[in-house]
Design an enzyme around this catalytic site. Structure first.
Site, PDB file in Angstrom:
ATOM      1  NE  ARG A 113      40.977  51.756  27.525  1.00 41.00           N
ATOM      2  CZ  ARG A 113      41.163  51.943  26.375  1.00 41.00           C
ATOM      3  NH1 ARG A 113      42.551  51.668  25.795  1.00 41.00           N
ATOM      4  NH2 ARG A 113      40.446  52.410  25.353  1.00 41.00           N
ATOM      5  CD  GLN A 115      36.635  45.879  19.192  1.00 44.58           C
ATOM      6  OE1 GLN A 115      36.268  46.442  20.337  1.00 44.58           O
ATOM      7  NE2 GLN A 115      36.466  44.550  19.102  1.00 44.58           N
ATOM      8  N   GLY A 116      37.394  51.181  18.577  1.00 45.33           N
ATOM      9  CA  GLY A 116      36.839  52.405  19.227  1.00 45.33           C
ATOM     10  C   GLY A 116      37.015  53.429  18.386  1.00 45.33           C
ATOM     11  N   GLY A 117      37.875  53.893  17.777  1.00 45.58           N
ATOM     12  CA  GLY A 117      38.282  55.246  16.934  1.00 45.58           C
ATOM     13  C   GLY A 117      39.210  56.010  16.985  1.00 45.58           C
ATOM     14  CD  GLU A 152      50.941  49.546  21.233  1.00 45.88           C
ATOM     15  OE1 GLU A 152      50.233  49.485  20.377  1.00 45.88           O
ATOM     16  OE2 GLU A 152      50.883  48.940  22.198  1.00 45.88           O
ATOM     17  CG  HIS A 173      44.451  47.540  24.831  1.00 43.81           C
ATOM     18  ND1 HIS A 173      43.908  47.077  23.763  1.00 43.81           N
ATOM     19  CD2 HIS A 173      44.009  48.878  24.976  1.00 43.81           C
ATOM     20  CE1 HIS A 173      43.117  47.666  23.160  1.00 43.81           C
ATOM     21  NE2 HIS A 173      43.198  49.084  23.891  1.00 43.81           N
ATOM     22  CB  SER A 195      46.586  50.292  13.313  1.00 42.42           C
ATOM     23  OG  SER A 195      47.614  50.745  13.828  1.00 42.42           O
ATOM     24  CG  ASP A 255      59.312  41.827  16.638  1.00 47.21           C
ATOM     25  OD1 ASP A 255      59.191  41.082  17.719  1.00 47.21           O
ATOM     26  OD2 ASP A 255      59.015  41.412  15.524  1.00 47.21           O
ATOM     27  NE  ARG A 273      46.546  53.934  24.020  1.00 50.17           N
ATOM     28  CZ  ARG A 273      45.067  53.445  23.586  1.00 50.17           C
ATOM     29  NH1 ARG A 273      44.422  54.319  23.210  1.00 50.17           N
ATOM     30  NH2 ARG A 273      44.946  52.162  23.694  1.00 50.17           N
ATOM     31  CD  GLU A 301      36.456  54.583  22.976  1.00 47.83           C
ATOM     32  OE1 GLU A 301      37.629  54.811  23.147  1.00 47.83           O
ATOM     33  OE2 GLU A 301      35.957  54.270  21.785  1.00 47.83           O
ATOM     34  CB  ALA A 354      52.453  55.369  13.106  1.00 49.36           C
ATOM     35  CG  HIS A 391      40.726  47.252  26.879  1.00 50.57           C
ATOM     36  ND1 HIS A 391      39.449  46.892  27.288  1.00 50.57           N
ATOM     37  CD2 HIS A 391      40.416  48.330  25.948  1.00 50.57           C
ATOM     38  CE1 HIS A 391      38.375  47.593  26.585  1.00 50.57           C
ATOM     39  NE2 HIS A 391      39.118  48.486  25.893  1.00 50.57           N
ATOM     40  CG  LEU A 405      43.491  54.287  15.830  1.00 51.17           C
ATOM     41  CD1 LEU A 405      42.290  53.934  15.077  1.00 51.17           C
ATOM     42  CD2 LEU A 405      44.242  53.444  15.172  1.00 51.17           C
TER      43      LEU A 405
END
Ligand code: SIN
Length: 527
Positions: free
Chosen positions: A274, A45-47, A355, A331, A41, A207, A366, A111, A14, A228, A372
């Site tokens: 999930r 892995q996934g996309g 996020e 996750h 980010s 933070d 989610r 997924e 972002a 996850h 992403l």
């Protein structure tokens, strides 16, 4: 004191998308706590999910997102996410090296909870790394982008009207710095480090939430923290993520008796949403079972998942047995700093994207690979919002003098926060464990660190984690129902009468944590 047009805190997708969109017109300063590539980010892995295939439709993506979010999502925000995301990805796949089939067509993965294969990926399982390098490459030659690495933002500066006008940081030698800007953007990611088992980078300690909360911003939906199902689990510790794409490619969850765990549980079995999979795994662990991902049905595993293969080799997991030991872990933080459609928070001059933000697109859980996408869409949206603002306005850059209080210590360590959160505010919660956790957290005096620059970086980080832990626990205690990834053992069902579309919002006022509720959404069908 240095002055710039815009400060972006964080260096994930972002943040870099926003910097990319603005680099021609504005002076951008990116401040990040560690190295630029140290972000969630980068580890993705996934996309990226987007309805770019000819047999897919943004409306199907919208429906899948609404369903995965358990009816808690903001329908308008979701509609904008999937339609603008589709448009953006349509052009981006021509520029970024996404994986393709031999015929040149983009290879799209499947997924959990997606009705279609729509996950664009790079380098097999290295999407985050590829897209972050792509964005960094487009920023490298810009003379208007200034990078500050290894500095932690410890406070937001506000003028007497409450507008955010800059930040105070500390570098790794504990030296403080001040930066002023017309706009300050939080893109700090989530808070996975609040839990013992997590897929997150070690710097991801919430933070941005703590900074915004201390500045009086509204914080929303904190009870929804996604676990996850499949983190690689070695010697009682999670050591990395095994992407959901592995189950999308045919892997199945089994226990140490060889039983298929998801067989009778949900029509989508191993690719159920999930929270449903994580819940099942948690129950197996409670019964003393060990969990494995059986990858024997996945053809060409090393070619499809090269980074996961390397990680398995590094941890001495033999590919021959076809069994990867896994456990669920923290996750993705679904709640965050409440934003409007453009990324503006409730504090003037302060924005949040990615996020750290509660945009409403993830509902109560989610959908895989929508994160992403969210970073790309909201980075672009916020850029267009800032571009149309009137920049000729004069602004008061005098920071308001803070009331000073004596410093006290944090009476518990990072490890204690992580262990207690994992135990009491993890995958399954109930009133007793949540209220016990809250009284333990509340042993700490309220907001004693207004002279924050005098504290060490590690104390500040613990303090920030404590603030976020309180917000999650308070919200989890208030929501007396089970929805999405917020699972209450004492309220095992959804309670639409009292909680449908109702958001819990916390904010700080006169050193006290206040709560309010909001029901701004209606689930609409867009045609
Ligand atoms: C994964 O690859 O399983 C993670 C993707 C995501 O969190 O969306």
């Amino acid at each position: 004191m240095k002055k710039t047009d815009i400060i972006i805190i964080g260096s994930g997708i972002a943040a870099l998308q926003l910097a990319n969109q603005l680099q021609e017109q504005l002076n951008v300063t990116i401040i990040t706590k560690k190295a630029i590539t140290n972000s969630n980010s980068y580890r993705a892995q996934g996309g990226i999910a987007a309805a770019i295939s000819t047999d897919d439709d943004a409306y199907d993506h919208y429906q899948d997102t609404i369903i995965a979010g358990d009816q808690h999502g903001n329908a308008t925000a979701i509609y904008d996410l999937v339609t603008e995301g589709k448009q953006f990805m349509h052009d981006w796949v021509k520029l970024v090296p996404f994986d393709t089939h031999a015929n040149g067509k983009i290879s799209l993965g499947l997924e959990g909870a997606h009705s279609k294969a729509r996950i664009a990926h790079c380098g097999g399982d290295q999407t985050g790394k590829y897209v972050i390098h792509f964005l960094l490459d487009s920023l490298r030659s810009s003379t208007r982008v200034h990078w500050i690495e290894n500095e932690m933002v410890i406070d937001l500066l506000q003028n007497k009207s409450g507008r955010c006008i800059g930040v105070t940081t500390k570098d790794k030698n504990e030296v403080s710095h001040m930066y002023m800007a017309n706009h300050v953007v939080l893109a700090t990611g989530g808070a996975g480090e609040l839990y013992t088992n997590t897929s997150n980078a070690s710097s991801v300690t919430g933070d941005g939430i703590a900074l915004a909360y201390r500045a009086g911003a509204k914080i929303c939906d904190m009870e929804f923290f996604q676990f996850h199902p499949t983190l690689l689990y070695i010697n009682g510790k999670s050591v990395g993520l095994i992407s959901e794409a592995v189950r999308g490619a045919g892997a199945r969850l089994i226990n140490d008796l060889g039983e298929k765990i998801m067989k009778e549980v949900h029509p989508q079995r191993d690719l159920a949403p999930r929270h449903i999979v994580a819940h099942q795994l948690f129950q197996q662990v409670n019964r003393g079972r060990k969990i494995y991902l059986d990858i024997r049905q996945v053809r060409d595993f090393p070619a499809k998942f090269p980074a996961i293969t390397k990680m398995l080799q590094q941890h001495g997991i033999s590919m021959k047995t076809g069994k990867i030991p896994v456990a669920p872990g923290a996750h993705f933080m679904i709640g965050g700093v409440l934003i409007n459609a453009w990324g503006a928070t409730s504090v003037k001059g302060l924005y949040a994207i990615g996020e750290v933000a509660a945009s409403g697109v993830h509902g109560a859980n989610r959908l895989a690979s929508n994160s992403l996408l969210e970073g790309l869409v909201y980075g672009k949206r916020l850029a267009s919002y800032i571009q149309q603002l009137d920049s000729s306005q004069t602004m008061d850059f005098t920071p308001k003098k803070q009331h000073r209080a004596q410093l006290t210590g944090i009476p518990f360590s990072k490890k204690q926060i992580q262990q207690s959160m994992m135990q009491a505010v993890g995958i399954i919660r109930d009133h007793d464990c949540l209220s016990k956790q809250l009284s333990w957290l509340n042993k700490h005096p309220n907001d004693p660190f207004r002279q924050i620059e005098q504290c060490s970086l590690s104390t500040i980080q613990n303090y920030f984690m404590w603030i976020v832990a309180r917000l999650i626990t308070e919200a989890a205690l208030l929501r007396t129902e089970t929805r999405g990834c917020h699972i209450r053992a004492d309220f095992p069902n959804k309670d639409n009468e009292h909680w449908l579309q109702k958001r819990i919002i916390h904010y700080q006022s006169n050193d006290r944590m206040e709560v309010t509720y909001d029901t701004p959404y209606t689930i609409k069908n867009h045609t």
